[in-house]
Motif scaffolding. Structure first.
Motif, PDB file in Angstrom:
ATOM      1  N   LYS A 155       0.833  -1.198   0.000  1.00  0.00           N
ATOM      2  CA  LYS A 155       0.000   0.000   0.000  1.00  0.00           C
ATOM      3  C   LYS A 155       0.869   1.249   0.000  1.00  0.00           C
ATOM      4  CE  LYS A 155      -4.279  -1.399   2.325  1.00  0.00           C
ATOM      5  NZ  LYS A 155      -5.203  -1.011   3.409  1.00  0.00           N
ATOM      6  N   ALA A 156       0.230   2.383  -0.234  1.00  0.00           N
ATOM      7  CA  ALA A 156       0.934   3.660  -0.125  1.00  0.00           C
ATOM      8  C   ALA A 156       1.234   3.969   1.329  1.00  0.00           C
ATOM      9  CB  ALA A 156       0.067   4.771  -0.728  1.00  0.00           C
ATOM     10  N   ASP A 157       2.256   4.775   1.531  1.00  0.00           N
ATOM     11  CA  ASP A 157       2.588   5.307   2.860  1.00  0.00           C
ATOM     12  C   ASP A 157       2.864   4.214   3.889  1.00  0.00           C
ATOM     13  OD1 ASP A 157       2.163   7.994   1.958  1.00  0.00           O
ATOM     14  OD2 ASP A 157       0.013   7.595   2.084  1.00  0.00           O
ATOM     15  N   GLU A 158       3.376   3.078   3.428  1.00  0.00           N
ATOM     16  CA  GLU A 158       3.820   1.978   4.297  1.00  0.00           C
ATOM     17  C   GLU A 158       2.701   1.391   5.158  1.00  0.00           C
ATOM     18  OE1 GLU A 158       7.187   3.315   6.526  1.00  0.00           O
ATOM     19  OE2 GLU A 158       8.448   3.550   4.746  1.00  0.00           O
TER      20      GLU A 158
ATOM     21  N   ARG B 177      -1.733   9.511   1.009  1.00  0.00           N
ATOM     22  CA  ARG B 177      -1.590  10.044  -0.345  1.00  0.00           C
ATOM     23  C   ARG B 177      -2.702   9.600  -1.292  1.00  0.00           C
ATOM     24  NH1 ARG B 177       4.651   9.192  -1.962  1.00  0.00           N
ATOM     25  NH2 ARG B 177       4.475   7.455  -0.516  1.00  0.00           N
ATOM     26  N   LEU B 178      -3.104   8.338  -1.205  1.00  0.00           N
ATOM     27  CA  LEU B 178      -4.164   7.881  -2.103  1.00  0.00           C
ATOM     28  C   LEU B 178      -5.499   8.523  -1.749  1.00  0.00           C
ATOM     29  CD1 LEU B 178      -3.690   4.123  -3.037  1.00  0.00           C
ATOM     30  CD2 LEU B 178      -3.055   6.186  -4.271  1.00  0.00           C
ATOM     31  N   ALA B 179      -5.767   8.682  -0.467  1.00  0.00           N
ATOM     32  CA  ALA B 179      -6.999   9.357  -0.060  1.00  0.00           C
ATOM     33  C   ALA B 179      -6.994  10.802  -0.565  1.00  0.00           C
ATOM     34  CB  ALA B 179      -7.143   9.325   1.453  1.00  0.00           C
ATOM     35  N   PHE B 180      -5.835  11.462  -0.495  1.00  0.00           N
ATOM     36  CA  PHE B 180      -5.710  12.821  -1.023  1.00  0.00           C
ATOM     37  C   PHE B 180      -6.015  12.855  -2.516  1.00  0.00           C
ATOM     38  CE2 PHE B 180      -2.981  15.820  -3.322  1.00  0.00           C
ATOM     39  CZ  PHE B 180      -3.479  17.019  -2.846  1.00  0.00           C
ATOM     40  N   ILE B 181      -5.489  11.865  -3.258  1.00  0.00           N
ATOM     41  CA  ILE B 181      -5.711  11.810  -4.699  1.00  0.00           C
ATOM     42  C   ILE B 181      -7.181  11.532  -5.012  1.00  0.00           C
ATOM     43  CG2 ILE B 181      -5.209  10.502  -6.796  1.00  0.00           C
ATOM     44  CD1 ILE B 181      -3.021  12.483  -5.949  1.00  0.00           C
ATOM     45  N   VAL B 182      -7.800  10.597  -4.270  1.00  0.00           N
ATOM     46  CA  VAL B 182      -9.214  10.302  -4.483  1.00  0.00           C
ATOM     47  C   VAL B 182     -10.056  11.549  -4.236  1.00  0.00           C
ATOM     48  CG1 VAL B 182     -11.202   9.034  -3.554  1.00  0.00           C
ATOM     49  CG2 VAL B 182      -9.063   7.825  -4.048  1.00  0.00           C
ATOM     50  N   GLU B 183      -9.761  12.277  -3.167  1.00  0.00           N
ATOM     51  CA  GLU B 183     -10.501  13.501  -2.869  1.00  0.00           C
ATOM     52  C   GLU B 183     -10.261  14.546  -3.959  1.00  0.00           C
ATOM     53  OE1 GLU B 183     -13.011  16.150  -1.012  1.00  0.00           O
ATOM     54  OE2 GLU B 183     -12.746  13.986  -0.721  1.00  0.00           O
ATOM     55  N   TYR B 184      -9.023  14.630  -4.445  1.00  0.00           N
ATOM     56  CA  TYR B 184      -8.714  15.587  -5.524  1.00  0.00           C
ATOM     57  C   TYR B 184      -9.485  15.229  -6.794  1.00  0.00           C
ATOM     58  CZ  TYR B 184      -6.173  18.278  -9.002  1.00  0.00           C
ATOM     59  OH  TYR B 184      -5.868  19.149 -10.034  1.00  0.00           O
TER      60      TYR B 184
ATOM     61  N   PHE C 251      -1.994   2.371  -6.860  1.00  0.00           N
ATOM     62  CA  PHE C 251      -3.410   2.694  -6.969  1.00  0.00           C
ATOM     63  C   PHE C 251      -4.210   1.443  -7.337  1.00  0.00           C
ATOM     64  CE2 PHE C 251      -7.342   4.330  -8.595  1.00  0.00           C
ATOM     65  CZ  PHE C 251      -7.529   5.586  -8.027  1.00  0.00           C
ATOM     66  N   LYS C 252      -3.734   0.726  -8.339  1.00  0.00           N
ATOM     67  CA  LYS C 252      -4.473  -0.459  -8.795  1.00  0.00           C
ATOM     68  C   LYS C 252      -4.405  -1.586  -7.768  1.00  0.00           C
ATOM     69  CE  LYS C 252      -5.532  -3.034 -12.953  1.00  0.00           C
ATOM     70  NZ  LYS C 252      -5.226  -3.271 -14.386  1.00  0.00           N
ATOM     71  N   ASN C 253      -3.262  -1.743  -7.090  1.00  0.00           N
ATOM     72  CA  ASN C 253      -3.151  -2.764  -6.049  1.00  0.00           C
ATOM     73  C   ASN C 253      -4.138  -2.511  -4.915  1.00  0.00           C
ATOM     74  OD1 ASN C 253      -1.139  -4.204  -7.314  1.00  0.00           O
ATOM     75  ND2 ASN C 253       0.534  -3.349  -6.081  1.00  0.00           N
ATOM     76  N   GLU C 254      -4.249  -1.252  -4.496  1.00  0.00           N
ATOM     77  CA  GLU C 254      -5.083  -0.938  -3.322  1.00  0.00           C
ATOM     78  C   GLU C 254      -6.563  -0.871  -3.632  1.00  0.00           C
ATOM     79  OE1 GLU C 254      -4.386   1.847   0.163  1.00  0.00           O
ATOM     80  OE2 GLU C 254      -2.469   1.971  -0.881  1.00  0.00           O
TER      81      GLU C 254
ATOM     82  N   GLU D 193     -14.577   8.163   2.765  1.00  0.00           N
ATOM     83  CA  GLU D 193     -13.856   8.883   3.814  1.00  0.00           C
ATOM     84  C   GLU D 193     -12.628   9.618   3.287  1.00  0.00           C
ATOM     85  OE1 GLU D 193     -13.169   6.519   7.318  1.00  0.00           O
ATOM     86  OE2 GLU D 193     -14.845   5.191   6.858  1.00  0.00           O
ATOM     87  N   SER D 194     -12.607   9.912   1.981  1.00  0.00           N
ATOM     88  CA  SER D 194     -11.409  10.504   1.384  1.00  0.00           C
ATOM     89  C   SER D 194     -11.044  11.841   2.025  1.00  0.00           C
ATOM     90  CB  SER D 194     -11.594  10.671  -0.127  1.00  0.00           C
ATOM     91  OG  SER D 194     -12.720  11.485  -0.406  1.00  0.00           O
ATOM     92  N   PHE D 195     -12.052  12.665   2.312  1.00  0.00           N
ATOM     93  CA  PHE D 195     -11.739  13.979   2.890  1.00  0.00           C
ATOM     94  C   PHE D 195     -11.099  13.833   4.263  1.00  0.00           C
ATOM     95  CE2 PHE D 195     -12.876  17.727   5.428  1.00  0.00           C
ATOM     96  CZ  PHE D 195     -12.292  18.718   4.670  1.00  0.00           C
ATOM     97  N   LYS D 196     -11.675  12.953   5.089  1.00  0.00           N
ATOM     98  CA  LYS D 196     -11.162  12.762   6.452  1.00  0.00           C
ATOM     99  C   LYS D 196      -9.742  12.195   6.451  1.00  0.00           C
ATOM    100  CE  LYS D 196     -13.010   9.495   9.000  1.00  0.00           C
ATOM    101  NZ  LYS D 196     -14.009   8.762   9.816  1.00  0.00           N
ATOM    102  N   LEU D 197      -9.448  11.320   5.462  1.00  0.00           N
ATOM    103  CA  LEU D 197      -8.152  10.652   5.430  1.00  0.00           C
ATOM    104  C   LEU D 197      -7.096  11.408   4.637  1.00  0.00           C
ATOM    105  CD1 LEU D 197      -9.407   7.013   4.671  1.00  0.00           C
ATOM    106  CD2 LEU D 197      -8.668   7.890   6.890  1.00  0.00           C
ATOM    107  N   SER D 198      -7.510  12.407   3.864  1.00  0.00           N
ATOM    108  CA  SER D 198      -6.623  13.003   2.864  1.00  0.00           C
ATOM    109  C   SER D 198      -5.419  13.735   3.449  1.00  0.00           C
ATOM    110  CB  SER D 198      -7.411  13.960   1.964  1.00  0.00           C
ATOM    111  OG  SER D 198      -7.999  14.997   2.724  1.00  0.00           O
ATOM    112  N   SER D 199      -5.490  14.141   4.712  1.00  0.00           N
ATOM    113  CA  SER D 199      -4.386  14.919   5.284  1.00  0.00           C
ATOM    114  C   SER D 199      -3.147  14.081   5.536  1.00  0.00           C
ATOM    115  CB  SER D 199      -4.824  15.593   6.587  1.00  0.00           C
ATOM    116  OG  SER D 199      -5.199  14.613   7.546  1.00  0.00           O
ATOM    117  N   ASN D 200      -3.298  12.757   5.690  1.00  0.00           N
ATOM    118  CA  ASN D 200      -2.115  11.933   5.977  1.00  0.00           C
ATOM    119  C   ASN D 200      -2.071  10.643   5.161  1.00  0.00           C
ATOM    120  OD1 ASN D 200      -4.140  10.473   7.184  1.00  0.00           O
ATOM    121  ND2 ASN D 200      -3.429  10.809   9.282  1.00  0.00           N
TER     122      ASN D 200
END
Length: 303
Positions: free
Chosen positions: A123-126, A198-205, A234-237, A189-196
């Motif tokens: 996954k992203a961010d370890e 990276r994939l959540a940030f991208i989904v929200e974007y 992205f595709k793995n997760e 939950e992309s907005f809530k998770l987007s601050s820490n």
């Protein structure tokens, strides 16, 4: 889903409520439950994590920490071990039984799949893959549907190598379910998770910029990742490519906009970020099995 002829030939109907037919292999057991009369507050529990999937009819599920909900064909539910289910059968009838499968999977098998995913599908961010410990209710996509159909056949047939066949299918099933769960979490939950994350940030974007051009190249830069690594993670997760995810979100928006009879198809596809009407038509029809103009016309007729 269809049950095999072997199931009907070998099962014994001994109870009208939750009649159980079971098939046990090394790492999993498949249970088919049939109910032939209306019943309420039927209790059921498994000592292993379970995938429950509706085949026919309707159940009303009462689970801890969740509001009661209808459980319908084409839907599945992931339950942790020792979860007590309380079930109503409002429509079961002798000539129209409710049918559901429950797949109990050994925790050792799940752990091995998770180890493989963490090693080869990081996954992203370890962050690490792990089995969700709550009740996850979802609609089967075509991949999960086909695996479940195949597993029903494998469990019920008489083949000397079916343990091996089932093991391979279970691995794919576990991976697809975890990816489906990730997709749901990131979407909801992309907005809530987007601050820490990276994939959540991208989904929200993506969801906030559907009307703008979006490419793997530009998104990977925002994620501070190479294009190849971003695409792979992205595709793995999420179990889906970035382009397919973007198109899915754009079609969701289009479906919402098509509710307005005063909006033209051109206005809609431009607001959704599609470059041309022909591409919009093609993507919409592939996902909804109907052209967007026809979809909008049907909605107007109903109104």
């Amino acid at each position: 889903m269809d049950l095999s002829s072997d199931f009907y030939e070998n099962r014994k109907l001994e109870n009208l409520v939750e009649n159980q037919t079971s098939y046990t292999l090394n790492n999993a057991a498949l249970h088919i439950f049939e109910t032939h009369e209306q019943a309420e507050r039927v209790l059921l529990q498994f000592d292993k994590p379970v995938l429950a999937s509706m085949i026919r009819g309707k159940k009303i599920m009462h689970l801890r920490d969740l509001q009661s909900f209808n459980f319908l064909p084409g839907e599945s539910l992931i339950l942790p071990s020792n979860e007590m289910m309380c079930i109503d059968f409002p429509e079961a009838h002798m000539n129209n039984p409710t049918r559901c499968l429950a797949m109990a999977i050994s925790e050792d098998k799940i752990s091995k799949v998770l180890e493989h995913m963490n090693e080869y599908m990081p996954k992203a961010d370890e962050a690490e893959w792990s089995l969700m410990d709550y009740n996850f209710h979802f609609t089967n996509d075509i991949g999960i549907y086909q695996i479940l159909q195949r597993l029903i056949f494998l469990f019920t047939e008489d083949h000397p190598s079916k343990d091996l066949f089932v093991d391979n299918m279970l691995e794919e099933l576990i991976i697809r379910i975890l990816q489906t769960n990730s997709r749901k979490i990131y979407t909801n939950e992309s907005f809530k998770l987007s601050s820490n994350n990276r994939l959540a940030f991208i989904v929200e974007y993506i969801r906030s910029n559907l009307q703008n051009p979006l490419s793997v190249k530009s998104l990977s830069k925002k994620a501070c990742m190479s294009e190849s690594n971003f695409y792979r993670v992205f595709k793995n997760e999420l179990g889906i490519s970035p382009t397919d995810f973007i198109n899915n979100e754009r079609i969701k928006l289009a479906v919402s906009l098509l509710q307005n009879p005063d909006k033209s198809i051109k206005e809609i596809y431009q607001e959704c970020g599609f470059e041309s009407r022909s591409y919009f038509n093609r993507v919409f029809k592939r996902r909804k099995k109907i052209a967007p103009g026809d979809y909008q016309s049907r909605l107007n007729v109903r109104v």
